[in-house]
Scaffold this active site. Structure first.
Site, PDB file in Angstrom:
ATOM      1  CB  CYS B  85      -0.989  -0.034   1.165  1.00 52.16           C
ATOM      2  SG  CYS B  85      -2.315   1.176   0.977  1.00 52.16           S
ATOM      3  CG  HIS B 190      -4.087  -3.709   2.126  1.00 56.94           C
ATOM      4  ND1 HIS B 190      -3.254  -3.302   3.143  1.00 56.94           N
ATOM      5  CD2 HIS B 190      -4.595  -2.573   1.580  1.00 56.94           C
ATOM      6  CE1 HIS B 190      -3.268  -1.985   3.221  1.00 56.94           C
ATOM      7  NE2 HIS B 190      -4.068  -1.517   2.288  1.00 56.94           N
ATOM      8  CD  GLU B 192      -2.067  -6.735   4.441  1.00 55.44           C
ATOM      9  OE1 GLU B 192      -1.390  -7.109   3.462  1.00 55.44           O
ATOM     10  OE2 GLU B 192      -2.316  -5.535   4.673  1.00 55.44           O
TER      11      GLU B 192
END
Lengths: 253, 209
Positions: B85, B190, B192
């Site tokens: 990011c 992202h 994750e």
């Protein structure tokens, strides 16, 4: 192309998932972490946890629920309910929430939105607006405290206001439609969405497949939220997505 | 149980919660250490740069901690690096966000989205990535099928075709959603937060270490 998001909402009380119909008469139905994992496997795009009776002790329980969920689910998680201060928000984000949703506290102290957004980033701060149509008019009033307290504020003006203060997203619940399963308030959703640059999540009233398409296409929502419909298995997230895909609305399948 | 996975130093420069990033890397088999100053990086196999908050605050903290120099030298030496990011945006020269001078490792400017009416900012949610050059880290990912979770208001448009690893379209703007040079990888989205496909990227990255 950006996909429309389908967001199951889990109302959590005392560490357990419940769903209020029109905010009263709760039915107990499950462990939040297990429910979250089920929704993840159905293809939910995000999850919202609403801590519906957040007292001080219950917030501790909620932190634990959020921590366990974030350790098992690799998807965005928003947590709302009872967050009143920068410290409350910090704890929730540290526990693993990606965003927090502010409702009554934002009305009580609008500087909280500004302070939280500048401290944690706009993308972390969702403002939840519970709105009810003023009978016989084309305007909606903001309510707080789970829909019990009228504020005298106009919902569209309030949405504009919080977006200017740094809210990264608006979670818009129609109190007239919530619990009815008769469909989202498309008019309210479209008015708010047109008034702000940030994404709007439509909430309250989902009962059939076509309701989701209405809120997204006509209501211009970026995301649709539902609770009991998913929670009691009337529809699965995947069914909603297949339907929307057939309707030509972009979704992640 | 002794975890023998690669040793990752995750930069913790005080911008907030790194739990989900750390948990995701652990989930795919890495050992994760949150490092708050350059001296703690030690013999890490890879450096992870999770960006959060506003770029001006992040840059100020990177300079204060000395991580700015560490990142430049690490990438210069072509050691395994993964930015997420803001950890992609900060690698460029300049950001419109707060008119901020960034790390300047790659040429280019980070700009706010300029979109037609009706396209929301932030660009928030799931979008696809057109993988422009195939690397071992995107192995098994499909440009048409797989989507990733984004949340950002600023983006990088780069003319350097060799740098753009993946690109994404939003509201008519095509931006660099992933960049790669040598062992330096960074994503605007992202991983994750992107469920199985995001974890696959992290798992693949461990494979290049």
């Amino acid at each position: 192309m950006l996909s429309a998001r389908i967001i199951p909402c889990l109302d959590v009380s005392d560490g357990r998932v419940v769903k209020g119909v029109k905010f009263v008469s709760l039915r107990d139905a499950g462990d939040p972490v297990e429910t979250a994992q089920t929704y993840e496997s159905q293809g939910a795009d995000e999850l919202v946890f609403l801590d519906i009776t957040a007292s001080h002790e219950e917030r501790e329980i909620m932190l634990d629920v959020v921590e366990r969920t974030a350790s098992h689910c690799f998807m965005p998680l928003t947590v709302g309910g009872g967050l009143r201060s920068i410290e409350n928000i910090r704890q929730m984000l540290n526990a693993g929430a990606d965003k927090v949703s502010l409702n009554s506290a934002a009305i009580a102290d609008p500087t909280l939105v500004e302070r939280a957004a500048s401290r944690f980033g706009n993308q972390c701060i969702v403002v939840a607006i519970d709105a009810k149509r003023v009978p016989g008019t084309e305007s909606w009033e903001v309510y707080t405290h789970g829909g019990r307290r009228a504020t005298g504020r106009d919902a569209i003006a309030w949405a504009r206001d919080v977006a200017a203060k740094g809210a990264g997203e608006i979670l818009l619940t129609s109190m007239d439609c919530d619990g009815t399963q008769d469909g989202y308030d498309v008019e309210l959703t479209r008015r708010v969405s047109d008034a702000v640059e940030v994404p709007v999540i439509a909430s309250g009233g989902a009962g059939a497949l076509s309701h989701f398409a209405d809120a997204l296409a006509r209501g211009k929502a970026s995301a649709v939220l539902a609770a009991s419909l998913f929670h009691f298995g009337t529809l699965t997230v995947s069914q909603v997505k297949e339907y929307l895909h057939e309707q030509g609305i972009p979704v992640r399948i | 149980m002794v975890n023998k996975g690669p040793d990752l130093a995750v930069l913790d420069y005080g911008m907030g919660n790194l739990r989900s990033v750390a948990r995701a890397w652990e989930h795919v088999g890495a050992r994760v250490r949150l490092v708050t100053q350059p001296g703690e990086i030690g013999a890490a196999d890879a450096l992870i740069f999770p960006g959060q908050g506003a770029v001006m605050d992040a840059m100020a903290l990177l300079v204060d901690t000395g991580f700015d120099r560490v990142i430049r030298e690490w990438i210069e030496a072509d050691r395994p690096f993964f930015g997420i990011c803001l950890g992609l945006q900060a690698l460029f020269e300049h950001s419109e966000e707060g008119d901020t001078k960034a790390l300047g490792i790659f040429p280019g400017t980070v700009r706010r989205f300029r979109l037609p009416f009706g396209f929301k900012i932030p660009h928030m949610g799931w979008n696809s990535v057109q993988w422009e050059q195939r690397t071992r880290v995107d192995h098994g990912l499909d440009s048409e099928r797989d989507q990733f979770y984004f949340v950002h208001s600023f983006c990088v448009q780069s003319d350097d075709a060799g740098l753009v690893w993946g690109s994404t379209e939003y509201g008519g703007t095509v931006f660099a959603s992933a960049i790669n040079r040598g062992n330096c990888f960074a994503t605007q989205f992202h991983p994750e937060k992107s469920q199985a496909m995001g974890l696959r990227i992290y798992r693949n990255f461990l494979g290049i270490i």
